[in-house]
Design a protein around this motif. Sequence first.
Motif, mmCIF file in Angstrom:
data_model
loop_
_atom_site.group_PDB
_atom_site.id
_atom_site.type_symbol
_atom_site.label_atom_id
_atom_site.label_comp_id
_atom_site.label_asym_id
_atom_site.label_seq_id
_atom_site.Cartn_x
_atom_site.Cartn_y
_atom_site.Cartn_z
ATOM 1 N N ARG B 85 0.580 -1.470 0.285
ATOM 2 C CA ARG B 85 -0.093 -0.042 0.143
ATOM 3 C C ARG B 85 0.350 1.149 0.567
ATOM 4 O O ARG B 85 0.440 2.367 -0.768
ATOM 5 C CB ARG B 85 -0.823 -0.017 1.310
ATOM 6 C CG ARG B 85 -2.396 -0.957 0.801
ATOM 7 C CD ARG B 85 -3.326 -1.378 2.057
ATOM 8 N NE ARG B 85 -3.758 -0.241 2.526
ATOM 9 C CZ ARG B 85 -3.735 0.280 4.177
ATOM 10 N NH1 ARG B 85 -4.356 -1.241 5.091
ATOM 11 N NH2 ARG B 85 -4.537 1.095 4.621
ATOM 12 N N CYS B 242 -10.253 -13.475 1.002
ATOM 13 C CA CYS B 242 -9.259 -12.256 1.581
ATOM 14 C C CYS B 242 -7.690 -12.394 2.037
ATOM 15 O O CYS B 242 -7.336 -11.021 2.454
ATOM 16 C CB CYS B 242 -10.874 -11.839 2.673
ATOM 17 S SG CYS B 242 -11.136 -12.431 3.491
ATOM 18 N N ALA B 245 -6.161 -9.105 0.889
ATOM 19 C CA ALA B 245 -6.435 -7.794 1.464
ATOM 20 C C ALA B 245 -5.894 -8.081 3.077
ATOM 21 O O ALA B 245 -5.334 -7.427 3.419
ATOM 22 C CB ALA B 245 -7.960 -7.916 1.515
ATOM 23 N N GLN B 246 -6.245 -8.808 3.679
ATOM 24 C CA GLN B 246 -6.256 -9.245 5.138
ATOM 25 C C GLN B 246 -4.471 -8.938 5.333
ATOM 26 O O GLN B 246 -3.828 -8.260 6.623
ATOM 27 C CB GLN B 246 -5.875 -10.230 5.899
ATOM 28 C CG GLN B 246 -6.976 -10.675 7.286
ATOM 29 C CD GLN B 246 -7.639 -11.842 7.064
ATOM 30 O OE1 GLN B 246 -6.908 -12.254 6.091
ATOM 31 N NE2 GLN B 246 -8.452 -12.420 7.732
ATOM 32 N N LEU B 250 -6.319 -4.526 5.397
ATOM 33 C CA LEU B 250 -7.459 -3.873 5.055
ATOM 34 C C LEU B 250 -8.262 -4.759 6.092
ATOM 35 O O LEU B 250 -8.004 -5.942 6.512
ATOM 36 C CB LEU B 250 -7.816 -4.274 3.572
ATOM 37 C CG LEU B 250 -6.830 -3.515 2.880
ATOM 38 C CD1 LEU B 250 -7.519 -3.654 1.354
ATOM 39 C CD2 LEU B 250 -6.827 -1.991 2.894
ATOM 40 N N CYS B 252 -11.426 -6.785 7.219
ATOM 41 C CA CYS B 252 -11.775 -7.689 6.726
ATOM 42 C C CYS B 252 -12.838 -8.429 8.124
ATOM 43 O O CYS B 252 -12.247 -8.342 9.300
ATOM 44 C CB CYS B 252 -10.841 -9.087 6.979
ATOM 45 S SG CYS B 252 -10.158 -8.868 4.942
ATOM 46 N N ILE B 256 -14.256 -8.931 2.254
ATOM 47 C CA ILE B 256 -13.542 -7.846 2.693
ATOM 48 C C ILE B 256 -14.729 -6.538 3.228
ATOM 49 O O ILE B 256 -15.245 -6.750 2.170
ATOM 50 C CB ILE B 256 -12.807 -7.614 1.741
ATOM 51 C CG1 ILE B 256 -11.047 -9.227 1.293
ATOM 52 C CG2 ILE B 256 -12.174 -5.957 1.552
ATOM 53 C CD1 ILE B 256 -11.342 -8.971 -0.750
ATOM 54 N N THR B 264 -12.596 -0.343 0.518
ATOM 55 C CA THR B 264 -12.264 -0.665 1.529
ATOM 56 C C THR B 264 -12.208 0.207 2.383
ATOM 57 O O THR B 264 -11.978 1.506 2.250
ATOM 58 C CB THR B 264 -10.820 -1.578 1.098
ATOM 59 O OG1 THR B 264 -10.098 -1.065 1.209
ATOM 60 C CG2 THR B 264 -11.346 -2.656 0.075
ATOM 61 N N SER B 265 -10.858 -0.063 3.674
ATOM 62 C CA SER B 265 -10.585 0.614 4.741
ATOM 63 C C SER B 265 -9.518 1.639 4.335
ATOM 64 O O SER B 265 -9.331 2.547 5.150
ATOM 65 C CB SER B 265 -10.019 -0.168 5.787
ATOM 66 O OG SER B 265 -9.499 -0.542 5.691
ATOM 67 N N ASP B 266 -9.220 1.293 2.716
ATOM 68 C CA ASP B 266 -8.197 2.234 2.356
ATOM 69 C C ASP B 266 -8.894 2.648 1.343
ATOM 70 O O ASP B 266 -9.083 2.246 0.147
ATOM 71 C CB ASP B 266 -6.825 1.257 1.729
ATOM 72 C CG ASP B 266 -6.498 2.166 0.651
ATOM 73 O OD1 ASP B 266 -6.113 3.366 -0.060
ATOM 74 O OD2 ASP B 266 -4.160 1.952 0.592
ATOM 75 N N ILE B 269 -8.503 1.430 -2.578
ATOM 76 C CA ILE B 269 -8.706 0.495 -3.316
ATOM 77 C C ILE B 269 -10.294 0.419 -2.938
ATOM 78 O O ILE B 269 -10.666 -0.308 -1.485
ATOM 79 C CB ILE B 269 -7.992 -0.813 -1.836
ATOM 80 C CG1 ILE B 269 -6.484 -0.078 -1.959
ATOM 81 C CG2 ILE B 269 -7.643 -1.993 -2.239
ATOM 82 C CD1 ILE B 269 -5.348 -1.344 -0.865
ATOM 83 N N THR B 276 -16.478 -9.939 -0.529
ATOM 84 C CA THR B 276 -16.795 -8.853 0.254
ATOM 85 C C THR B 276 -17.837 -8.838 1.550
ATOM 86 O O THR B 276 -18.682 -9.832 0.818
ATOM 87 C CB THR B 276 -17.272 -7.491 -0.396
ATOM 88 O OG1 THR B 276 -18.681 -7.738 -0.741
ATOM 89 C CG2 THR B 276 -16.429 -7.578 -1.494
#
Lengths: 106, 401
Positions: B85, B242, B245-246, B250, B252, B256, B264-266, B269, B276
Amino acid sequence: MPKITYIEHNNKEHVVEVPAGWTVMEGAVKNRIPGIDADCGGACACATCHVYVDPAWLPKLSPRQDMEEQMLDFAQDVKPNSRLSCQIKVTPALDGLIVRTPKSQH
Amino acid sequence: MKRIVIIGAGQAGVQAAATLRSEGFGGTLTLIGEEPYPPYQRPPLSKAYLAGDFARERLFLKPDSFYAETRCDLRLRTAATAIDRPSKTVRLSDGTALAYDRLLLTTGARVRKVPVPGADLPGVHYLRGIEDVDALRPNFRAGARLAVVGGGYIGLEVAAVAVKHGLEVTVVEAAARVMVRAASLQLSAFYEAEHRAHGVKFQLGAMAEAFEGTARVEAVRTNQGRVPADFVLAGIGIVPNCELAQEAGLACDNGIAVDEFAATSDPDIFAAGDCTCHPGFAGGRVRLESVQNAIDQAKHAALGMLGEPSAYREVPWFWSDQYDLKLQIAGLAQAGDVTVLRGDPQARKFSVFHLRDGVIAAVEAVNAPPDYIIGRKLIAARARVAPERLADPNVPVKSFI
């Protein structure tokens, strides 16, 4: 391979070859013809592949089945020549078929 | 914003690519997929494709020309191995890395394996992708014995195809009824009876304890006995992918975690589809395993990535084909809903409406498309209809709108 003509609501024409055994919906989607969404992929579950069949061709199609009839009842601007294109199977006898797509599927 | 990378070349990934282009995105677009095939439809896999009625090419969602014409760089047989990221790059299994301005995760889900001894024996099958069905189909010979572990949609759709091919089918289900996760009591009872009438046998409330056999599977042992089998199909659900992502940090939680804009939390992204967990139409958070969710959430994700966020609030819908029965479901049923039967199951044409605090929350329609379509509209409108009117076949369903 049978040729099918798809005409958009703005009169733009697309003539494409569609293998026998496929549906008129698949011919449209695989050739990226606008106006046919077919969200369910041809399972007669969404009524988003509505087309108008050129009246001259109507007698050559097998009639609407009960499920299609019921789904069509909920499409927009349904006319006597309305069909769900996922339920029209392409055969050599349909070489030259002309269908028009509606302005919107929703 | 110049570069968008989509990880996962399934229904959601390709939909997002199409929407990004149709909404005018002119930058670089890369779609990464692990499978050797371009994006394809999964629903026919357990139905027409398994039955042999549907050539493989018909599964593909887009023609090859789509990827060239939309300048979508489709990279198959390629996995994303990590997301960095801080540098906004994705590392790929071929050793290269891709920079992104916005990233979309459409990583889908994988089958849940049955955690019992013998699970790796030859002849134990799962069904998720084209290759799974290609491996399964040669077993479909008249007289062969199939044990299905899991009485959900996949298991029952496969059972329906199998008995049509003359196989002897036994379904082993851990719950007391079939389709327990997705259907009401009435619907479960109806489908169980249909399958029994077609010759399918059931072990309900039965736990698979082991797959027995030496060179290959010969039986499923359950707490109710032994089910001899020439092959096994296990369909006990899917697990969201996920991990990527994890590992990137991010959020999850059963998938996700995304907001109603598929972010997502970003904020750079996004995620869409089976992988999801998102705000549900009826509140709470849900994870949906469906074409509808893949298509609709991907469209919203595409808009979000382009800076035109639009909330995803569509009513969930699903379908299942078994024998000549078309099941169409809208909304999510919950324990505690008041159910209203409309029509006659004996006539194989009926629906079950679910009311929650008097509001129509879900409909399950069997060979009854009008009930499904009107039901979906009523759910979207959070409408109230008196149960006695819903139940009365003499009141046209259209009059409820």
